[in-house]
Design an enzyme around this catalytic site. Sequence first.
Site, PDB file in Angstrom:
ATOM      1  N   TYR A 188       8.239  -0.844   5.919  1.00 25.54           N
ATOM      2  CA  TYR A 188       7.934  -0.640   7.330  1.00 25.54           C
ATOM      3  C   TYR A 188       9.162  -0.934   8.180  1.00 25.54           C
ATOM      4  O   TYR A 188       9.927  -1.860   7.887  1.00 25.54           O
ATOM      5  CB  TYR A 188       6.808  -1.578   7.791  1.00 25.54           C
ATOM      6  CG  TYR A 188       5.433  -1.122   7.393  1.00 25.54           C
ATOM      7  CD1 TYR A 188       4.696  -0.287   8.222  1.00 25.54           C
ATOM      8  CD2 TYR A 188       4.869  -1.543   6.189  1.00 25.54           C
ATOM      9  CE1 TYR A 188       3.418   0.118   7.865  1.00 25.54           C
ATOM     10  CE2 TYR A 188       3.595  -1.134   5.825  1.00 25.54           C
ATOM     11  CZ  TYR A 188       2.880  -0.311   6.670  1.00 25.54           C
ATOM     12  OH  TYR A 188       1.623   0.091   6.313  1.00 25.54           O
TER      13      TYR A 188
ATOM     14  N   TYR B  89       3.796  -0.120  -1.488  1.00 23.72           N
ATOM     15  CA  TYR B  89       4.604  -1.331  -1.304  1.00 23.72           C
ATOM     16  C   TYR B  89       3.898  -2.555  -1.884  1.00 23.72           C
ATOM     17  O   TYR B  89       2.676  -2.599  -1.951  1.00 23.72           O
ATOM     18  CB  TYR B  89       4.979  -1.528   0.166  1.00 23.72           C
ATOM     19  CG  TYR B  89       3.825  -1.676   1.146  1.00 23.72           C
ATOM     20  CD1 TYR B  89       3.207  -2.906   1.352  1.00 23.72           C
ATOM     21  CD2 TYR B  89       3.383  -0.582   1.895  1.00 23.72           C
ATOM     22  CE1 TYR B  89       2.185  -3.047   2.285  1.00 23.72           C
ATOM     23  CE2 TYR B  89       2.359  -0.710   2.826  1.00 23.72           C
ATOM     24  CZ  TYR B  89       1.762  -1.945   3.008  1.00 23.72           C
ATOM     25  OH  TYR B  89       0.748  -2.074   3.927  1.00 23.72           O
TER      26      TYR B  89
ATOM     27  N   ARG C 276       0.014  -2.181  -2.582  1.00 29.00           N
ATOM     28  CA  ARG C 276      -0.903  -1.370  -1.778  1.00 29.00           C
ATOM     29  C   ARG C 276      -0.782   0.096  -2.180  1.00 29.00           C
ATOM     30  O   ARG C 276       0.331   0.616  -2.317  1.00 29.00           O
ATOM     31  CB  ARG C 276      -0.563  -1.462  -0.277  1.00 29.00           C
ATOM     32  CG  ARG C 276      -0.859  -2.770   0.446  1.00 29.00           C
ATOM     33  CD  ARG C 276      -2.290  -3.272   0.372  1.00 29.00           C
ATOM     34  NE  ARG C 276      -3.376  -2.306   0.427  1.00 29.00           N
ATOM     35  CZ  ARG C 276      -3.809  -1.662   1.514  1.00 29.00           C
ATOM     36  NH1 ARG C 276      -3.233  -1.848   2.684  1.00 29.00           N
ATOM     37  NH2 ARG C 276      -4.831  -0.820   1.456  1.00 29.00           N
TER      38      ARG C 276
ATOM     39  N   HIS D  94      -0.706   4.701   1.912  1.00 27.94           N
ATOM     40  CA  HIS D  94      -1.696   4.813   2.995  1.00 27.94           C
ATOM     41  C   HIS D  94      -1.029   5.008   4.341  1.00 27.94           C
ATOM     42  O   HIS D  94       0.138   4.670   4.533  1.00 27.94           O
ATOM     43  CB  HIS D  94      -2.594   3.571   3.044  1.00 27.94           C
ATOM     44  CG  HIS D  94      -1.844   2.312   3.367  1.00 27.94           C
ATOM     45  ND1 HIS D  94      -1.169   1.581   2.421  1.00 27.94           N
ATOM     46  CD2 HIS D  94      -1.635   1.665   4.536  1.00 27.94           C
ATOM     47  CE1 HIS D  94      -0.590   0.552   2.986  1.00 27.94           C
ATOM     48  NE2 HIS D  94      -0.838   0.570   4.275  1.00 27.94           N
TER      49      HIS D  94
ATOM     50  N   HIS E 108      -2.070   4.108   8.422  1.00 24.34           N
ATOM     51  CA  HIS E 108      -3.021   3.425   9.295  1.00 24.34           C
ATOM     52  C   HIS E 108      -3.388   4.322  10.474  1.00 24.34           C
ATOM     53  O   HIS E 108      -2.512   4.964  11.059  1.00 24.34           O
ATOM     54  CB  HIS E 108      -2.402   2.130   9.846  1.00 24.34           C
ATOM     55  CG  HIS E 108      -2.077   1.111   8.802  1.00 24.34           C
ATOM     56  ND1 HIS E 108      -2.912   0.078   8.486  1.00 24.34           N
ATOM     57  CD2 HIS E 108      -0.995   0.963   8.001  1.00 24.34           C
ATOM     58  CE1 HIS E 108      -2.351  -0.669   7.541  1.00 24.34           C
ATOM     59  NE2 HIS E 108      -1.185  -0.163   7.226  1.00 24.34           N
TER      60      HIS E 108
HETATM   61 FE   LIG Z   1       0.075  -0.869   5.540  1.00 20.14          FE
END
Ligand SMILES: [Fe+3]
Lengths: 177, 237
Positions: free
Chosen positions: B104, B143, B153, B156, B158
């Site tokens: 991110y 990640y 995870r 995805h 959000h």
């Molecule tokens: Fe996330």
Amino acid sequence: MATAHQTAGPYWHMIDFPAWADLLRADGPNAGAEGERIVIEGTITDGDGALVTDAMVEIWHADPAGRYDAAFQGFGRCATNAEGRFRFVTLKPGPVPGRGNTLQAPHVQIAIFARGLLSHLTTRLYFAGEPLNETDPLLGLVPAERRATLMAEPVSPGTWQLDIRLRGGAETVFLDI
Amino acid sequence: MSDPIPYARPAPGTQPPLDSPAYRSTQGRAPLLAPIRAPHTLTETSSPRLSPLHYPAQADMSVHNGKAAMGERIIVAGRVLDEAGRPVANSMVEVWQANSAGRYHHVRDDHDAPLDPNFEGHARIFTDAEGRYRFTTIRPGAYPWRNHHNAWRPVHIHFALFGQGYAQRMITQMYFPGDPLLALDPIFNTTADEAARQRLIASFDLGVTEPEWALGYRFDITLRGPAATPFEEGDHP
Ligand SMILES: [Fe+3]
């Protein structure tokens, strides 16, 4: 079937726009709106009493006349800071009609999104000392000994404080809406 | 004045429980006490009318400052409807995600994967009159997270949605078909209902795909609809 909620996670700040915490900002939808200017602030703590420093707090409330369908947009968003605190600048909402010809005391809907919350938490802020609090239909559903968790206190002129405890201790009353 | 029509409550198992020990962070943050069931008043059935005038739309994450982000360009499109099948029209949708390497653009993300100077990873779009939305991005990477040993995870994106009443407000995640990490993910799997989980997975869609340009995925979102009969809410004075 409605789509399932999923946590906002620890990186929701990608949609954090700090200006949104000031609902009266000069370039915002409420620029020039008239009413009683107030500050709403508080600290969020978790089940261990530790500061929650990564939450997204949103507010939604009526305009000073208690209306949702007028020009004023009572929507704001604020990240909790390193001290677990949030702070909004807005106009004090008026009383809002409740169901069945009741009248709700002035209130602010609060939504909390964060890592560890699979769906957001909803609560309300009421203003201590407001006469309508005595007859507010929702406050009437809350056990008397827990109502204080929804009651913001004036800490200086125009500034209202409501601390939120997510879990344990004097746990905030959350709402299933 | 007449009372606003309340929203339906979710069917059992179709929403994740707040208290989900397999997702460790819930254990410090999920309330211990049951919530108070609140009647739906104008506060719950009204919603902010967020206009692109004050919340400008930005529908392409694949280019930043005129430069293309690294990774596999994709298009994500779908419709936002309520449970009664009514379009959620002219409504703001916010999306955010990791870059193609699973990192991110965020100060707190310390995953040892490269940042992409041409990828920030957030967008804002508005549904049209039929509830349709569409944006262009880069397929995000998986990640790691520290929930348990070797936890990753699934890929995805959000999504944050408003709807027409604040009771419809929701944040969710869109997953990708065929991701082997889905079966291992506590966040995805806390929702008990199999069909509810499957609806979080986008489908590859050749109709959304643009030739010589980008693969397309379809992700439809359903917000809460009106309660079946207002009398179900009769316990609400
Ligand atoms: Fe996330």
